[in-house]
Design an enzyme around this catalytic site. Structure first.
Site: not given
Length: 228
Positions: A87, A11, A183-184, A9, A115, A21, A14
């Protein structure tokens, strides 16, 4: 030839404030809207015809999907939504400023939470969890499956079955599939697709609002990949 487009997605509000987030539901920022619109234009400019799209239940991914399909003039294609593409759940860190978290717990601890492959952050509170359980978007889900927090490994373990049962089936039919997610959850898909090690995937950076195209063989082996 099957084609998979992964797009994190744009930006979010948050992201712009440097907040954790996770499953918190926030909208795209002005920059995020522009990124999502640009992604749609890139897909249109490359004459990529999408057959079906998958996204999460979170607004920032839903908005990104809408802007991509509008920008590529493909709003009419079917879009399927699933919590399994949400996410990673950041538990008790959600809503906290990342710099403040480093001051509270230390740089090394926060880095490990963010990480490491299989290290979970602190659990969310019972009050936070209760709010999720009452949210209409999650009413159809067995509450025993709802996480208190997740590692990247946990995220992969819910994403891969969705890939196997749903996304991959359309690719096996030689379709072009868009996955607009996070992202994840995208990192988990990339690890599975490319067979990356735990060490390699935790440092893998994924740009916001940038379509990543995978060209696949008929049996879904990666043939080529590139950003538009």
């Amino acid at each position: 030839m099957p084609k998979l487009i992964l797009c994190r997605h744009g930006q979010s509000e948050w992201n712009a404030k440097n907040l954790f987030t996770g499953w918190a539901d926030v909208k795209l920022s002005k920059q995020g809207i522009e990124e999502a619109q640009s992604a749609g234009k890139k897909i249109y400019g490359n004459q990529i015809e999408i057959d079906i799209a998958f996204t999460s239940l979170l607004t920032r991914a839903l908005e990104t999907t809408q802007y991509i399909l509008a920008g590529s003039d493909q709003q009419w294609i079917p879009v399927y939504k699933s919590w399994r593409l949400n996410e990673r759940h950041y538990g008790g860190l959600q809503g906290l400023n990342k710099d403040d978290a480093r001051k509270k717990w230390g740089e090394d601890q926060v880095h490990q939470w963010r990480r490491s492959y299989d290290v979970r952050p602190p659990r969310e509170s019972e009050e936070q969890r209760e709010a999720y359980l009452k949210n209409r978007r999650y009413q159809h889900i067995d509450h025993r499956m709802m996480p208190y927090c997740e590692s990247l490994k946990d995220t992969l373990e819910r994403v891969v079955p969705f890939w196997t049962d749903h996304i991959s089936q359309h690719l096996l039919d030689d379709k072009t599939v868009l996955v607009s997610a996070h992202g994840n959850s995208i990192r988990a898909l990339i690890k599975y697709l490319e067979g990356l090690s735990e060490e390699d995937i935790v440092g893998y950076e994924i740009k916001t609002g940038a379509p990543l195209v995978y060209e696949l063989t008929d049996d879904l082996v990666v043939k080529d990949k590139y950003y538009l």
